[in-house]
Scaffold this motif. Structure first.
Motif, PDB file in Angstrom:
ATOM      1  N   ARG A  75       0.849  -1.191   0.000  1.00 39.77           N
ATOM      2  CA  ARG A  75       0.000   0.000   0.000  1.00 39.77           C
ATOM      3  C   ARG A  75       0.888   1.245   0.000  1.00 39.77           C
ATOM      4  O   ARG A  75       2.034   1.226   0.452  1.00 39.77           O
ATOM      5  CB  ARG A  75      -0.884  -0.002   1.242  1.00 39.77           C
TER       6      ARG A  75
ATOM      7  N   GLY B  20       0.671   5.981  -0.406  1.00 40.13           N
ATOM      8  CA  GLY B  20      -0.153   7.180  -0.347  1.00 40.13           C
ATOM      9  C   GLY B  20      -0.365   7.666   1.076  1.00 40.13           C
ATOM     10  O   GLY B  20      -0.146   6.933   2.047  1.00 40.13           O
TER      11      GLY B  20
ATOM     12  N   LYS C 294      -1.208   0.851 -14.796  1.00 41.50           N
ATOM     13  CA  LYS C 294      -1.338   1.944 -13.846  1.00 41.50           C
ATOM     14  C   LYS C 294      -1.719   1.366 -12.486  1.00 41.50           C
ATOM     15  O   LYS C 294      -2.761   0.722 -12.354  1.00 41.50           O
ATOM     16  CB  LYS C 294      -2.409   2.935 -14.298  1.00 41.50           C
TER      17      LYS C 294
ATOM     18  N   GLY D 235      -5.599   2.846  -7.537  1.00 45.02           N
ATOM     19  CA  GLY D 235      -5.695   3.845  -6.478  1.00 45.02           C
ATOM     20  C   GLY D 235      -7.111   4.373  -6.352  1.00 45.02           C
ATOM     21  O   GLY D 235      -7.903   4.302  -7.285  1.00 45.02           O
TER      22      GLY D 235
ATOM     23  N   GLY E 106      -5.843   9.158  -5.310  1.00 41.14           N
ATOM     24  CA  GLY E 106      -4.483   8.705  -5.063  1.00 41.14           C
ATOM     25  C   GLY E 106      -4.087   8.720  -3.613  1.00 41.14           C
ATOM     26  O   GLY E 106      -2.946   8.361  -3.277  1.00 41.14           O
TER      27      GLY E 106
ATOM     28  N   ARG F 178      -3.318   4.084  -2.542  1.00 38.55           N
ATOM     29  CA  ARG F 178      -2.971   3.463  -3.821  1.00 38.55           C
ATOM     30  C   ARG F 178      -2.019   2.295  -3.599  1.00 38.55           C
ATOM     31  O   ARG F 178      -1.545   2.059  -2.484  1.00 38.55           O
ATOM     32  CB  ARG F 178      -2.324   4.490  -4.752  1.00 38.55           C
TER      33      ARG F 178
END
Length: 245
Positions: free
Chosen positions: A71, A73, A217, A220, A224, A227
């Motif tokens: 994980r 962000g 990509k 997320g 974001g 994400r």
């Protein structure tokens, strides 16, 4: 429990070093850096050395490919790290009398990936203590295989193709081409190779892949704030057996 010997620690046939399937040896030299550029910029892979080779297969019950997805962000604390695994690894390793002439091609069906087995999370330790619910695991797997990430319906298989190998037989540097999501990248992988009972070969090691290198990509949400980290840690434990074993 039977003893497993590192290659080179005892005299074994040169072909034992082949266990190029470290993720994984071929005919060409090994590039100096890894990864190499992907897509259409890659040189053609050398022909697989089938003629005169002994064909080794992957013993699925004793092998495993494991990915650790982390994980990221500012809201990472709301999410989970994940362990993705499979033992469904097919293909052939072509073992020649001379190690540097050996090669392989392996494949992994993406739909064989399993999310967050409790035993594997326990092995990973810190960062994997919390166990996601069944629904959370199912949702994660569905998103991973869906069109927004791996797009397994369009690209159902990941392939691992040998390019070359140099170095000692117990700890070589192996060039491997990974093809995923319709894109290929070359890596150099330094596996530990072992000679096991019953003529089997064992390779363990790992590498780091970036999802963005394959046109993926990272998933997320919340703009974001939560994400998936771009880089994925990959480890493998592969057992090869000769014909009839």
């Amino acid at each position: 429990m039977p003893t497993i010997h590192p290659l080179g620690m005892k005299r074994v046939p040169f072909l034992a070093g082949l266990f190029v399937i470290a993720l994984l040896g071929g005919c060409a030299g090994v590039p100096a850096t890894a990864p190499a550029q992907g897509g259409g910029t890659l040189a053609a892979a050398p022909a697989l050395p089938r003629q005169g080779a002994t064909d080794y297969h992957v013993v699925r019950a004793d092998s495993q490919l494991r990915l650790r997805v982390y994980r990221a962000g500012p809201l990472a604390a709301l999410g989970h790290n994940h362990v993705i695994s499979t033992s469904d690894i097919g293909g052939v390793v072509y073992v020649q009398p001379k190690l540097e002439r050996s090669g392989f091609e392996l494949y992994v069906p993406l739909k064989s990936f399993v999310i967050d087995k409790a035993a594997l999370r326990a092995q990973e330790g810190k960062g994997f203590e919390a166990e996601p619910s069944v629904s959370a695991r199912e949702g994660t797997r569905a998103r991973m295989l869906g069109s927004a990430v791996l797009d397994a319906a369009k690209y159902p298989v990941m392939t691992l193709r040998s390019l070359g190998m140099v170095g000692p037989p117990w700890y070589p540097r192996i060039a491997v081409r990974v093809t995923l999501h319709g894109t290929s990248h070359d890596y150099v992988v330094p596996p530990a190779l072992f000679h096991a009972p019953h003529g089997r070969l064992v390779a363990t090691g790992g590498l780091i892949l970036k999802q963005s290198d394959f046109g993926i990509k990272p998933f997320g949400i919340l703009n974001g704030g939560l994400r998936v980290r771009d880089s994925v840690d990959v480890s493998f434990h592969l057992v090869l057996a000769p014909p009839g074993n």
